[in-house]
Motif scaffolding. Structure first.
Motif, PDB file in Angstrom:
ATOM      1  N   ASP A   1      -2.209  -7.343   0.029  1.00 26.51           N
ATOM      2  CA  ASP A   1      -2.534  -6.250   0.784  1.00 26.51           C
ATOM      3  C   ASP A   1      -0.677  -5.927   1.158  1.00 26.51           C
ATOM      4  O   ASP A   1       0.422  -5.226   0.843  1.00 26.51           O
ATOM      5  CB  ASP A   1      -2.866  -5.618   1.570  1.00 26.51           C
ATOM      6  N   SER A   2      -0.146  -7.021   2.355  1.00 27.80           N
ATOM      7  CA  SER A   2       1.258  -6.260   3.101  1.00 27.80           C
ATOM      8  C   SER A   2       2.554  -6.732   1.798  1.00 27.80           C
ATOM      9  O   SER A   2       2.843  -6.035   1.680  1.00 27.80           O
ATOM     10  CB  SER A   2       0.921  -8.162   4.302  1.00 27.80           C
TER      11      SER A   2
ATOM     12  N   LEU B   1       5.231  -0.746  -2.660  1.00 28.94           N
ATOM     13  CA  LEU B   1       4.652   0.933  -2.751  1.00 28.94           C
ATOM     14  C   LEU B   1       5.232   1.791  -2.459  1.00 28.94           C
ATOM     15  O   LEU B   1       5.448   2.739  -2.473  1.00 28.94           O
ATOM     16  CB  LEU B   1       2.990   0.664  -2.459  1.00 28.94           C
ATOM     17  N   GLU B   2       5.616   1.268  -0.930  1.00 28.77           N
ATOM     18  CA  GLU B   2       6.532   2.071   0.080  1.00 28.77           C
ATOM     19  C   GLU B   2       7.855   2.303  -0.440  1.00 28.77           C
ATOM     20  O   GLU B   2       8.973   3.422  -0.328  1.00 28.77           O
ATOM     21  CB  GLU B   2       6.015   1.421   1.596  1.00 28.77           C
TER      22      GLU B   2
ATOM     23  N   LEU C   1       1.879   5.416  -2.877  1.00 26.31           N
ATOM     24  CA  LEU C   1       1.198   5.892  -1.710  1.00 26.31           C
ATOM     25  C   LEU C   1      -0.018   5.656  -1.809  1.00 26.31           C
ATOM     26  O   LEU C   1      -0.880   4.833  -0.762  1.00 26.31           O
ATOM     27  CB  LEU C   1       2.035   6.534  -0.957  1.00 26.31           C
TER      28      LEU C   1
ATOM     29  N   ASP D   1       1.557  -3.523  -0.485  1.00 27.24           N
ATOM     30  CA  ASP D   1       2.438  -2.379   0.145  1.00 27.24           C
ATOM     31  C   ASP D   1       3.349  -2.297   0.144  1.00 27.24           C
ATOM     32  O   ASP D   1       3.986  -1.192   0.622  1.00 27.24           O
ATOM     33  CB  ASP D   1       1.002  -2.074   1.596  1.00 27.24           C
TER      34      ASP D   1
ATOM     35  N   ASN E   1      -2.684  -5.065   9.117  1.00 23.66           N
ATOM     36  CA  ASN E   1      -2.334  -3.487   9.420  1.00 23.66           C
ATOM     37  C   ASN E   1      -2.948  -2.819  10.079  1.00 23.66           C
ATOM     38  O   ASN E   1      -4.213  -3.143   9.988  1.00 23.66           O
ATOM     39  CB  ASN E   1      -2.205  -2.670   7.534  1.00 23.66           C
TER      40      ASN E   1
ATOM     41  N   TYR F   1      -5.805  -0.259   9.033  1.00 20.96           N
ATOM     42  CA  TYR F   1      -6.739  -0.640   8.155  1.00 20.96           C
ATOM     43  C   TYR F   1      -7.729  -0.374   9.253  1.00 20.96           C
ATOM     44  O   TYR F   1      -7.719  -1.246  10.302  1.00 20.96           O
ATOM     45  CB  TYR F   1      -6.330  -1.488   6.996  1.00 20.96           C
TER      46      TYR F   1
ATOM     47  N   ARG G   1      -1.896   2.275  -1.859  1.00 18.92           N
ATOM     48  CA  ARG G   1      -1.763   0.913  -0.796  1.00 18.92           C
ATOM     49  C   ARG G   1      -3.125   0.959   0.403  1.00 18.92           C
ATOM     50  O   ARG G   1      -4.580   1.433   0.680  1.00 18.92           O
ATOM     51  CB  ARG G   1      -1.256   1.934   0.796  1.00 18.92           C
ATOM     52  N   GLY G   2      -3.282  -0.125   0.260  1.00 19.64           N
ATOM     53  CA  GLY G   2      -4.372  -1.224   0.787  1.00 19.64           C
ATOM     54  C   GLY G   2      -5.087  -1.114  -0.069  1.00 19.64           C
ATOM     55  O   GLY G   2      -6.802  -1.009   0.274  1.00 19.64           O
TER      56      GLY G   2
END
Length: 372
Positions: free
Chosen positions: A207-208, A214-215, A223, A211, A272, A275, A226-227
């Motif tokens: 995810d890190s 994606l950002e 967006l 994400d 994050n 989350y 994300r997650g």
């Protein structure tokens, strides 16, 4: 034993602690976690040992004795870490005796050997002999050079924890390496029932990495994803696990007494803060898996974690759809997994450098205190 952790264990998830220290051993903390927090295994790494050794004076007497005997830093590290793992294996021996696959304690091969097959094999065999406990697991990285080492070590009857797995493709290669090792062990006349293994599939780092990409893409569609990648990736891994264990190859090994190489969800501390702090536990509940948690995550789940049933079985198609959407918005998944493995190996090696520096400082400190 908390109700929430018991519910997780009752759902078939083996709860392992991602931490070990001499303080936990000597104060009875580890035994207490086994008795009251459903902990049935332990994983370690050089960073964990560096933190333990630098915190307090519980290692000083042993370090002083080793220095007096003329031992170098690598020999000191080997002695300290194998002693702790051996002691933890003894704490968990009753669990190992009363369960099929738990009561295990992992120790890593020297991380600087991650790209050296033969040296990894030698390191694994040395650790196995030194710990000298049947409920130990030797951690070997899932690098391309690590794959034949896994086969060779398992073929010698040694139980392994395969670490640093990020992609389903590499996970399939890990499972193949494990089965090949079992086949070698069988030919050598080794009792397959004595060999255990887990495959540590890293979660939060996925995810890190994704994400962040994606950002950078920045569209609403990107967006919104994300997650979602890490859990989807783990669910795809579990579908691969199920597929391999439906094959005739596995059936023959199982008939001969082999144990399945269980998926282990690693890196389950949420990075994050947006989350839920129990995300990578609740969303990855499925029987016959391991979730190894830092104590912070363990205590968070004990306080407010929820078991909402099996969240993994039968989710392969939905997980694949998440990956299709990631690719559609411009995420290069092949590059993601290459980056994660490269970063993972670098961190793996850096953790060893940290441990060496910590132990060198301890060696100097105890020498200064004795006036030598």
């Amino acid at each position: 034993m908390t109700d929430r952790l018991k519910a997780l264990a009752d759902a078939g998830v083996s709860i392992w602690l991602d931490d070990l220290s001499r303080e936990r051993l000597e104060t009875g903390n580890l035994a207490d976690l086994v008795a009251t927090r459903s902990v049935v295994g332990v994983t370690t790494n050089p960073t964990i040992f560096a933190g333990a050794i630098s915190d307090g004076e519980r290692y000083d007497a042993q370090v002083r004795g080793l220095v007096s005997d003329g031992k170098g830093v690598d020999e000191v590290i080997f002695a300290l870490t194998t002693d702790d793992v051996r002691a933890a294996c003894d704490v968990l021996a009753p669990v190992a005796a009363s369960t099929a696959d738990d009561g295990r304690v992992s120790i890593e091969v020297e991380p600087t050997l991650a790209n050296d097959t033969e040296a990894t094999i030698a390191s694994a065999k040395a650790l196995w002999a030194a710990v000298d406990r049947p409920n130990a697991l030797i951690k070997i990285p899932a690098t391309l050079e690590g794959l034949p080492a896994i086969t060779s070590v398992v073929g010698a009857g040694i139980s392994v924890n395969v670490t640093l797995i990020f992609s389903t493709e590499r996970y399939e290669a890990v499972m193949d390496a494990y089965l090949a090792g079992l086949e070698q062990a069988q030919k050598a006349g080794i009792d397959l029932s004595t060999i255990r293994s887990v495959a540590s599939f890293f979660v939060s780092r996925v995810d890190s990495e994704i994400d962040g990409r994606l950002e950078k893409i920045g569209t609403d569609e990107a967006l919104a994803l994300r997650g979602q990648a890490a859990v989807a990736n783990a669910r795809l891994a579990y579908a691969a696990f199920e597929s391999v264990h439906r094959t005739e190859r596995w059936a023959r090994l199982a008939e001969a007494g082999a144990n399945a190489q269980r998926p282990l969800w690693a890196s389950t501390g949420v990075k994050n803060p947006d989350y839920p702090d129990t995300l990578y536990v609740t969303d990855l509940v499925v029987a016959d898996t391991v979730n190894t948690m830092p104590e912070k995550t363990l205590q968070a789940f004990a306080d407010h974690g929820e078991v909402e049933g099996d969240k993994v079985s039968g989710q392969g198609e939905a997980a694949r759809a998440v990956f299709d959407r990631l690719e559609a918005v411009g995420v290069d998944l092949d590059d993601v997994f290459l980056a994660l493995e490269s970063e993972g190996v670098d961190k793996f090696k850096a953790s060893w450098t940290e441990l060496v520096a910590t132990v060198e400082a301890q060696m100097a400190a105890v020498t200064d205190r004795t006036g030598d």
